[in-house]
Motif scaffolding. Sequence first.
Motif: not given
Length: 285
Positions: A115-139
């Motif tokens: 397992v490569s720590g460098d490759v692991l750290a560069r794993t791509r996610t599908h979320s955006r940092t501090d994006a504005r939440p969608a409206p509505g109340r959520r569980p």
Amino acid sequence: MIRITRAAVAALLVCSVALPAGVATAAAPDTPPPAVAHTARAATLPAPTGPYSVGSTVLPLVDRSRTDPWVPTADGRALVVTLHYPAARADGGRPAPYATREEARLLAEQLGPGVSGDVLARTRTHSRTDARPAPGRRPLVLLSPGFSVSRWTLTHLAEDLASRGYVVASVDHAYESYGISLPGGRTLTCVACTALDEGGVHGSVVTSTRAADMRYVLDRLTGPRPVWKHADVIDARRIGMAGHSIGGASAASAMVADPRIDAGINMDGSFWEELPAEGLRGRRS
């Protein structure tokens, strides 16, 4: 416990990360691990399946009302929480990181040369940092990782739940993983690993401590002075908890300790504490 944990973590990473060609994963016991080139492409988490884009934010917390069971001289009980939530738009904010390089390096060292720590750290996610939440109340769903690993090993699950309309709080518990990066560059390592493996400490210390951790997280997210500026999107009447391995066992302990948690899921975990004979007052675990 550590030997079992390493095998479970390797399996969890392989199942939760889509690995393109050239990325090394944990090798079978009889197979020499492949060499990892620095040019190996980053892995990518599986795409969320829900209709919402996903935002994320990291909240470092310290509960100074408690003494940390692993390092009593610490300044309270440190926690790091990543919130994933439905976002209003797909292009708000920068791509969220998967793990810090130090966190990934420390975990990779424990899992071995495949397992490569460098490759692991560069794993791509599908979320955006501090994006504005969608409206509505959520569980709200609380997530607790397996023993010795960090919250980011549950990122795929957190992103998928967020894409389906949940706010998800993935929690790192101080001194219970190979590496947790704190603001300012300090890294906490797994003092609890030695306590359980060599010191004879029972696993119930972990589950009862994590139950108290989750109570504190709920207070800070749904209390009168919430730590997250968008906390009004959380529906405090609908709260669940899930976790992997001892994190899953902690879900049951947290439900016993805190009636605000309506449901729990123990993913591939044992139970370290006895549940009350009368059950969980109609809630399901």
